[in-house]
Design a protein around this motif. Structure first.
Motif, PDB file in Angstrom:
ATOM      1  N   ARG A 228       0.423  -1.539   0.175  1.00  0.00           N
ATOM      2  CA  ARG A 228       0.270   0.172   0.446  1.00  0.00           C
ATOM      3  C   ARG A 228       0.745   1.297  -0.359  1.00  0.00           C
ATOM      4  N   SER A 288      -6.590 -11.475  12.382  1.00  0.00           N
ATOM      5  CA  SER A 288      -7.752 -10.286  11.580  1.00  0.00           C
ATOM      6  C   SER A 288      -8.056  -9.276  12.389  1.00  0.00           C
ATOM      7  N   SER A 291      -4.996  -5.742  12.353  1.00  0.00           N
ATOM      8  CA  SER A 291      -5.051  -4.103  11.780  1.00  0.00           C
ATOM      9  C   SER A 291      -5.585  -3.197  12.134  1.00  0.00           C
ATOM     10  N   LEU A 294      -3.783  -0.174  14.761  1.00  0.00           N
ATOM     11  CA  LEU A 294      -4.018   0.760  13.841  1.00  0.00           C
ATOM     12  C   LEU A 294      -4.201   1.405  14.006  1.00  0.00           C
ATOM     13  N   LEU A 295      -5.617   0.662  13.227  1.00  0.00           N
ATOM     14  CA  LEU A 295      -6.611   2.027  12.501  1.00  0.00           C
ATOM     15  C   LEU A 295      -7.686   2.508  14.160  1.00  0.00           C
ATOM     16  N   THR A 419      -1.871 -11.280  10.354  1.00  0.00           N
ATOM     17  CA  THR A 419      -1.484  -9.759  10.252  1.00  0.00           C
ATOM     18  C   THR A 419      -1.684  -9.351   9.702  1.00  0.00           C
ATOM     19  N   SER A 422      -4.433  -8.906   7.582  1.00  0.00           N
ATOM     20  CA  SER A 422      -5.772  -7.891   7.769  1.00  0.00           C
ATOM     21  C   SER A 422      -4.923  -6.337   7.495  1.00  0.00           C
ATOM     22  N   VAL A 423      -3.798  -5.970   8.211  1.00  0.00           N
ATOM     23  CA  VAL A 423      -3.319  -4.960   7.472  1.00  0.00           C
ATOM     24  C   VAL A 423      -3.353  -4.400   5.952  1.00  0.00           C
ATOM     25  N   GLY A 427      -7.268  -2.819   5.947  1.00  0.00           N
ATOM     26  CA  GLY A 427      -6.788  -1.541   6.374  1.00  0.00           C
ATOM     27  C   GLY A 427      -6.363  -0.493   4.635  1.00  0.00           C
ATOM     28  N   ALA A 450     -14.265  -1.133   9.023  1.00  0.00           N
ATOM     29  CA  ALA A 450     -13.560  -2.132   8.735  1.00  0.00           C
ATOM     30  C   ALA A 450     -13.368  -3.024  10.434  1.00  0.00           C
TER      31      ALA A 450
END
Length: 471
Positions: A228, A288, A291, A294-295, A419, A422-423, A427, A450
């Motif tokens: 990303r 899962s 993320s 972070l989010l 992980t 998921s990110v 994300g 999300a």
């Protein structure tokens, strides 16, 4: 061939396990603790946004791709010896990070941290299968899971506290140097205790398998972590497309080596154990929530303008639940048997649905009511902590103790892949819904979407867990 030693007497094996748990504690601690230090690092070293990403991703990627090799090394050369090699290397890497004079020196230290953490981390999980009788394995796995909860409790807050205290004027460097006294104490008290624990292998290394496994995982994980940020350029798609092809070649290589009487890194016969594939699919959905950290931090700091320290403290109910969940697992097992894992993931699913509703119902820019938020975070953490020990038992209990390191590495690596997926995926959905907007309403809406995606992934794990429990 693998030699199996006598199981150590009860007080000694629990003391051994306590020492090995340090190797399970430090890697997640260093993952959580560094996040809050990034602004201070940027101010001191002048790191660019891409260099900041490398500080996180170099550790995460190399940790994930080395776990299987690290676990198998414990089978071949003894868990205690491999554990101490990893611990000493991790300590040296932490010292390099704490003394880093440039962004690239810090990135090099983080890369070395990731490799050495993957060498020491699987040894604790492998020792559960190798040195504990069946009657003690549930408690050992519960303590193993509680260690992750403790790391999340401490890691989310400790980084902010150390930076705020600015001990001896070293600022952000304390988040790395704090590993040194822990490592020194473990070496002083653990060397004599961990001599000749559990299994001691006489098998040969499989260098071809090690290289192929690391390349295969790198082709999958690196684009998931970096894709990303790089705008999903052509190399990320080529890498993802090549990963299954190399994985098939790796499997065929290991199968030929096993038929020829060699010692493959991944033994195909052990991996054909009934139910193992389904258990690994559950592990793939289990993290899962990767993320989420972070989010949710983005939501707290960018939508609600919470400070880094206060944002870390918001996670404490989650950490408390994650700490208590594994300790409650033996009691839950008495009443619910093999259904404890889907029950734990079901609590997480309900928690994320409730969290999505709470944030959606809160006016934009205002903080959700603290009590229901804390309760929901606690139940998410409790469900995660409740499900982790039983998930590890579902995976590691399906292979012989001689392959405990191998399966511990596979289990840990699967969670890291989960992980990264998921990110990357959830994300990506978050940033897609966010678009070019940065106002509180847009951030809250993107986070709600999300959270619902995470709930769907966990619900899929619940379904798989129920079918496996019935078998």
């Amino acid at each position: 061939m693998v030699q199996i030693h006598h199981v150590p007497p009860e007080p000694r094996r629990w003391a051994m396990f306590a020492v090995l748990l340090v190797g399970a504690f430090l890697p997640p601690l260093d993952f959580f603790i560094v996040n809050v230090a990034l602004p201070s690092i940027q101010g001191d070293l002048g790191t660019s946004s891409s260099a900041e990403q490398m500080v996180i991703s170099s550790y995460a990627a190399l940790y994930a791709v080395t776990l299987i090799t690290g676990g198998r090394l414990g089978d071949l050369f003894g868990r205690s010896r491999v554990f101490f090699v990893g611990l000493v290397g991790f300590t040296a890497a932490s010292l390099l990070c704490g003394c880093a004079w440039s962004p690239w020196a810090l990135i090099a230290g983080r890369a070395l941290q990731g490799i050495t953490a993957a060498v020491m981390a699987p040894q604790a999980l492998a020792s559960v299968q190798a040195i504990f009788p069946d009657s003690e394995k549930p408690l050992a796995l519960s303590l193993y899971g509680a260690v992750f909860g403790l790391a999340s409790v401490i890691g989310q807050a400790l980084g902010g506290i150390l930076i705020a205290l600015n001990l001896f004027g070293i600022g952000w460097r304390a988040v790395f140097l704090v590993n040194l006294p822990v490592a020194v104490l473990v070496v002083l008290f653990g060397v004599t205790l961990l001599k000749r624990t559990g299994e001691r292998g006489t098998g040969r290394l499989d260098p071809g398998g090690m290289v192929l496994s690391m390349l295969t995982l790198a082709l999958l994980i690196v684009p998931l972590i970096e894709g990303r940020e790089a705008g999903w350029s052509w190399w990320s798609w080529v890498s993802l497309a090549a990963a299954p092809l190399l994985a098939r070649f790796f499997w065929r290589y290991e199968s030929r080596l096993a038929r020829a009487g060699g010692a493959p890194l991944l033994d195909p016969a052990a991996l054909r154990a009934p139910g193992l594939g389904r258990a690994l699919l559950i592990a793939l959905s289990f993290y899962s929530i990767g993320s989420f950290f972070l989010l949710f931090s983005i939501y707290l700091q960018n939508a609600l303008h919470t400070s880094a320290l206060d944002a870390g403290l918001v996670f404490l109910p989650f950490g408390a639940g994650f700490l208590l969940g594994p300790l409650a697992t033996p009691r839950f097992r008495r009443y619910f048997g093999e259904c404890v894992n889907p029950i734990g993931m079901g609590l997480e699913t309900a928690g994320f649905l409730g969290l999505a509703w709470l944030i959606a119902a809160t006016p934009a820019g205002m903080a959700p009511v603290s009590t229901p938020l804390a309760v929901l975070l606690f139940f998410i953490g409790f469900g995660q902590g409740l499900g982790l020990p039983t998930l590890m038992r579902m995976i590691t209990g399906r292979v012989a103790p001689a392959y405990s390191g191998m399966i511990a590495g596979i289990a840990s690596s699967t969670l890291q892949v989960s992980t990264a997926l998921s990110v990357a995926l959830i994300g990506g959905i978050f940033y897609t819904f966010l678009g070019g907007r940065h106002d509180p309403a847009a951030i809250a809406h993107a986070f709600v979407v999300a959270a619902l995606c995470i709930a769907c992934c966990l619900a899929a794990g619940v379904g798989l867990g129920i079918t496996l429990a019935r078998r």
